[in-house]
Design a protein around this motif. Structure first.
Motif, short mmCIF file in Angstrom:
data_model
loop_
_atom_site.label_atom_id
_atom_site.label_comp_id
_atom_site.label_asym_id
_atom_site.label_seq_id
_atom_site.Cartn_x
_atom_site.Cartn_y
_atom_site.Cartn_z
N PHE A 55 0.99 -1.39 0.11
CA PHE A 55 -0.35 0.67 0.18
C PHE A 55 0.66 1.12 -0.15
CE2 PHE A 55 -2.98 -2.85 1.20
CZ PHE A 55 -4.60 -2.59 0.82
N LEU A 56 0.90 2.71 -0.69
CA LEU A 56 1.38 3.38 -1.31
C LEU A 56 1.10 4.21 -0.51
CD1 LEU A 56 4.36 4.58 -2.54
CD2 LEU A 56 2.44 4.60 -4.54
N THR A 57 1.22 5.35 -0.11
CA THR A 57 0.92 6.94 0.75
C THR A 57 1.68 7.52 -0.62
OG1 THR A 57 3.13 6.90 2.01
CG2 THR A 57 1.39 6.19 2.72
N PRO A 58 1.05 9.19 -0.35
CA PRO A 58 1.19 9.67 -1.15
C PRO A 58 2.39 10.76 -1.88
CG PRO A 58 -1.61 10.73 -0.21
CD PRO A 58 -0.62 9.34 0.71
N ASP A 59 3.27 10.49 0.05
CA ASP A 59 4.68 10.49 -0.09
C ASP A 59 5.67 9.47 -0.22
OD1 ASP A 59 4.02 9.43 2.44
OD2 ASP A 59 4.95 10.47 3.50
N ASN A 60 4.95 8.11 -0.92
CA ASN A 60 5.76 6.82 -1.43
C ASN A 60 5.64 6.68 -0.73
OD1 ASN A 60 5.40 7.75 -4.15
ND2 ASN A 60 7.03 9.23 -4.11
N LYS A 61 5.95 6.44 0.53
CA LYS A 61 5.93 5.58 1.70
C LYS A 61 5.22 4.12 1.56
CE LYS A 61 7.56 8.23 5.34
NZ LYS A 61 7.03 9.55 5.08
N ILE A 62 5.98 2.82 1.83
CA ILE A 62 5.31 2.05 1.73
C ILE A 62 4.94 0.96 2.96
CG2 ILE A 62 5.72 -0.65 0.51
CD1 ILE A 62 7.04 0.72 -1.58
N GLY B 117 0.14 -3.00 -7.10
CA GLY B 117 0.10 -4.02 -8.18
C GLY B 117 -1.31 -4.08 -9.00
N PHE B 118 -2.85 -2.98 -8.55
CA PHE B 118 -3.50 -3.18 -9.38
C PHE B 118 -2.92 -1.18 -10.39
CE2 PHE B 118 -6.14 -4.47 -6.37
CZ PHE B 118 -6.08 -6.16 -6.80
N LYS B 119 -2.01 -1.14 -10.24
CA LYS B 119 -1.55 -0.23 -11.50
C LYS B 119 -2.01 -0.70 -12.89
CE LYS B 119 1.49 3.68 -12.05
NZ LYS B 119 2.64 4.97 -11.43
N GLY B 120 -2.69 0.13 -13.66
CA GLY B 120 -2.46 -0.16 -15.08
C GLY B 120 -3.92 -1.00 -15.60
N THR B 121 -4.11 -1.28 -14.33
CA THR B 121 -5.86 -1.61 -14.39
C THR B 121 -7.34 -1.52 -13.85
OG1 THR B 121 -5.55 -3.09 -12.21
CG2 THR B 121 -4.63 -4.22 -14.29
N PRO B 122 -8.32 -1.90 -14.52
CA PRO B 122 -9.26 -0.76 -13.12
C PRO B 122 -9.66 -0.95 -12.59
CG PRO B 122 -10.00 -2.01 -16.04
CD PRO B 122 -8.53 -2.61 -15.62
N PHE C 216 -9.99 -0.37 -6.25
CA PHE C 216 -9.55 -0.77 -4.63
C PHE C 216 -8.61 0.14 -4.48
CE2 PHE C 216 -11.06 -4.49 -6.54
CZ PHE C 216 -11.59 -4.73 -5.62
N TYR C 217 -8.79 0.43 -2.87
CA TYR C 217 -7.77 1.32 -1.61
C TYR C 217 -8.27 1.19 -0.76
CZ TYR C 217 -12.10 3.90 -1.97
OH TYR C 217 -13.28 4.43 -1.17
N GLY C 218 -6.65 2.55 0.49
CA GLY C 218 -6.62 1.69 1.42
C GLY C 218 -7.27 3.68 2.42
N GLU C 219 -7.30 2.74 3.25
CA GLU C 219 -7.66 4.31 4.01
C GLU C 219 -6.79 4.05 5.95
OE1 GLU C 219 -10.86 7.29 6.15
OE2 GLU C 219 -11.47 5.42 5.11
#
Length: 469
Positions: A203-210, A259-264, A269-272
């Motif tokens: 899961f990637l944060t807006p400031d690119n922390k994983i 992992g879903f980048k480039g697909t619908p 799907f996203y996290g909070e």
């Protein structure tokens, strides 16, 4: 003494000279004063009707020719009538009070007699009925299951969550690197189909922390109504990809899944992060031994469990039962905090949950009463009930609680007392006996009328007392 006035009906005459052998005598010597005469002797005439005897001694010519006036009743004199009226007045006024007194006395007696009749007819009469009906006892010793999904014997789940941070002393010191940990809420706004995610999913944060998932999970499918998607969600644990305090972040509204980048699915799907991610640290800190850590966790767990248990029990409705074996305490999250304000100490953060599977005792009573009635003929009322429970076994995954029960029931043939009271109104003793004998399950009965002259059941329902045993 001479009389100076006579009645106005007679003309003035010469004063009469009265002679006697003893000389002059006043009239008062002959006639008693008016004031001394009894007033009720109105008809008594003081003047005699007989001719006066001739006076002794020489008589003059005038006396010889004198013709006496007609004799007048003494009380006919106008001046004396006034005296008579004044004297008789008290006796004339006494008649009216006597009549009033007799009237009041008669009225009192009539009212008293009417009141006595009313009391005798409407107040005093009553009837007491004592009815003894058949009794039955039923005992059971069975194992019972209550379930969150059952309608006959339903169970209810009570939950309390809580967390706390405690600090303890540590014997060791060393340089450590710790990764931040926390929870992420994963949403499916893509389709109604479920989506599996493997452990370590990024899961990637807006400031690119994983951050990575600790375990594999399945995100449930979204709800689709009239073409509109209502996202579904699930909560999962995750850990920072690297150690350090810079990963102590949150809340964050949206984390992407690379992992879903480039697909619908990338947008669906996203996290909070709702609660901050904590625990990231690099540096020298106090480190507990294995024994110190075990003792610290035990003390914290006991304190949290007791706190959450009391919250659940204090909120438990009166009819619900708390059985041994029906509770569960669970640590949801455990975190050791090395960066603390006091040197030589460390912190432990525990997030915990207390659960209790419970049931209403009234449901258990209904269950066994119905079981007892199915074994009896006729209608019965429950006089008393008692239950003893053994140790329970709780399956929180299935929502089922199993436990042994000893049930004791006392039942009596049913009787609608109010309806029976209405039926009894106005009946004679023989009719009332027939009514009582017609009751199903009757053992004995007793009828008492009061007072002795009462022969029917009073119309007033409140005067009909029924004691059922």
């Amino acid at each position: 003494m001479s009389l100076k006035k006579k009645s106005e009906k007679h003309k003035e005459i010469e004063p009469i000279k009265i002679f006697s052998h003893s000389g002059k005598r006043p009239v008062s010597d002959i006639i008693a004063p008016i004031e001394s005469l009894p007033a009720f002797k109105k008809s008594v005439q003081l003047a005699s009707n007989e001719e006066p005897e001739p006076l002794a001694g020489p008589v003059s010519e005038e006396q010889e020719n004198f013709k006496p006036e007609p004799k007048i009743n003494f009380f006919d004199a106008p001046s004396l009538k006034e005296k008579e009226t004044l004297v008789e007045q008290p006796f004339q006024q006494s008649a009216e009070p006597r009549r009033l007194g007799r009237f009041l006395l008669a009225s009192f007696l009539a009212i008293s007699a009417g009141l006595a009749v009313y009391v005798a007819v409407a107040v005093l009469p009553r009837v007491n009925l004592k009815i003894v009906l058949q009794k039955k006892s039923s005992d059971f010793n069975e194992s019972v299951n209550v379930s969150l999904k059952s309608s006959d014997l339903p169970a209810e789940l009570f939950i309390q969550k809580g967390n706390n941070l405690f600090f303890f002393s540590a014997s060791n010191k060393k340089r450590i690197e710790v990764k931040a940990k926390g929870e992420v809420i994963i949403y499916n706004a893509y389709s109604s189909q479920a989506q599996s995610l493997v452990a370590t999913t990024r899961f990637l944060t807006p400031d690119n922390k994983i951050f990575r998932l600790d375990k594999a999970i399945t995100v449930p499918g979204a709800k689709v109504v009239d073409g509109k998607i209502t996202p579904s969600s699930i909560t999962a644990a995750m850990t920072a990809d690297k150690a350090g305090e810079e990963y102590n972040i949150g809340p964050i509204a949206r984390l992407a899944i690379p992992g879903f980048k480039g697909t619908p699915k990338y947008d669906g799907f996203y996290g909070e992060i709702k609660e901050p991610i904590t625990g990231g640290f690099i540096g020298e800190a106090a480190v507990p031994t294995a024994e110190e850590l075990k003792t610290a966790k035990s003390q914290m767990s006991q304190a949290l469990e007791e706190t959450l248990k009391q919250r659940v029990l204090n909120g438990l409705p009166a009819d619900f039962k708390n059985l041994e074996g029906s509770q569960e305490f669970k640590i949801l999250k455990e975190e050791i905090i090395y960066k603390v304000p006091e040197p030589g100490r460390f912190g432990i953060f525990l997030d915990s949950q207390f659960r209790l599977l419970s049931f209403k005792e009234s449901d258990i009573k209904t269950f066994f009463v119905n079981k007892a009635l199915s074994q009896l003929e006729g209608d019965y009322d429950v006089l008393s009930s008692g239950f003893e429970y053994g140790t329970a076994r709780a399956d929180f995954a299935k929502g089922i609680l199993s436990f042994p029960v000893k049930a004791r029931l006392s039942l009596r043939r049913a009787l609608d007392i109010e309806n029976f009271r209405k039926q009894a109104v106005g009946k004679k003793e023989t009719e009332l006996k027939s009514l009582i004998f017609s009751l199903p399950g009757l053992e004995t009965g007793k009828i008492s009328f009061w007072p002795f002259w009462v022969g029917r059941v009073p119309q007033d329902l409140s005067r009909v007392a029924i004691d059922v045993e």
